[in-house]
Enzyme design. Structure first.
Site, mmCIF file in Angstrom:
data_model
loop_
_atom_site.group_PDB
_atom_site.id
_atom_site.type_symbol
_atom_site.label_atom_id
_atom_site.label_comp_id
_atom_site.label_asym_id
_atom_site.label_seq_id
_atom_site.Cartn_x
_atom_site.Cartn_y
_atom_site.Cartn_z
ATOM 1 N N TYR A 91 1.982 6.609 4.182
ATOM 2 C CA TYR A 91 2.084 6.400 2.732
ATOM 3 C C TYR A 91 1.785 4.765 2.371
ATOM 4 C CZ TYR A 91 3.079 6.740 -2.222
ATOM 5 O OH TYR A 91 3.087 6.590 -3.656
ATOM 6 N N ARG A 92 0.813 4.549 1.789
ATOM 7 C CA ARG A 92 0.635 3.087 1.348
ATOM 8 C C ARG A 92 0.670 2.032 2.237
ATOM 9 N NH1 ARG A 92 -1.292 6.551 -1.315
ATOM 10 N NH2 ARG A 92 -0.957 6.806 -3.316
ATOM 11 N N HIS A 93 0.333 2.408 3.658
ATOM 12 C CA HIS A 93 0.530 1.585 4.780
ATOM 13 C C HIS A 93 -0.423 1.740 5.790
ATOM 14 C CE1 HIS A 93 3.048 -0.686 7.718
ATOM 15 N NE2 HIS A 93 2.446 0.224 8.590
#
EC number: 1.3.1.98
Length: 213
Positions: free
Chosen positions: A188-190
């Protein structure tokens, strides 16, 4: 080594022509509309030119900051000392595998809305979850951008990157490395690239390497 902006401009102009500008206001190149001048600004629209630029800056020991469309970027009023390069590589190819699937290869500088708008009339989808994401697909990879339960990790197979980490210590050419989906450490967002971001600036706009610990 002291950075001589005029020498850098003249040498880069010989390579890139009108894509190079001197004392370019960075406020023109970010969504917030703020920021002082870049000593030298260059727009790079071919992968081989990006490799050449990084190589030249490493050889000359010129400070280099790579940027995209400037979405969610805040430049200081002092601007940035050295060379600022925008990745404007926005070409793409579409290889149809069968009636229902295709393989899309895109440059890091292409905008998300553009690629969606150009593929939709041809009947292709897969990225339609992100029309409101204003940045580039290259920037989207860094943060594994997405919305409504979907992200790039669901459709991404591999990325080619210009690895210039060795250029920080010595004047060597960067290497082009391909990372498969499983090597990108997407969550997630990485991604692995978000974890490795190290650029910081001092009070006068000089890029400096952040501590690694």
């Amino acid at each position: 080594m002291i950075f001589d902006a005029e020498i850098a401009y003249n040498e880069l102009y010989a390579h890139f022509g009108n894509l190079v500008r001197r004392n370019e206001p960075l406020a023109r190149h970010c969504t917030f509309g703020v920021g002082g001048p870049a000593d030298v600004w260059v727009s790079v629209d071919k992968p081989e030119d990006l490799v050449g630029l990084v190589t030249l800056c490493a050889e000359r020991r010129w400070p280099l900051l790579i940027t995209g469309n400037g979405t969610n970027v805040l430049y200081a009023d002092a601007g940035v000392r050295g060379v600022v390069a925008r990745v404007a590589i926005n070409a793409y190819t579409l290889e149809e595998r069968d009636a229902e699937t295709a393989f899309l290869t895109v440059g890091a500088g292409i905008s998300w809305p553009r690629i969606i708008n150009e593929l939709a009339p041809k009947g292709w989808g897969g990225l339609e979850f992100g029309p409101g994401i204003p940045g580039t697909l290259g920037g989207g990879v860094v943060s594994n951008a997405g919305v409504h339960g979907h992200d790039l990790g669901h459709v991404l197979e591999w990325v080619d990157i210009v690895d210039a980490r060795q250029c920080e210590e010595r004047a060597v050419a960067p290497t082009v490395v391909r990372y498969s989906h499983d090597e990108l450490e997407l969550s997630y967002r990485h991604s692995r690239f978000r974890a490795q971001r190290r650029v910081q600036f001092d009070g006068e706009g000089n890029p400096i390497a952040a501590p690694t610990n």
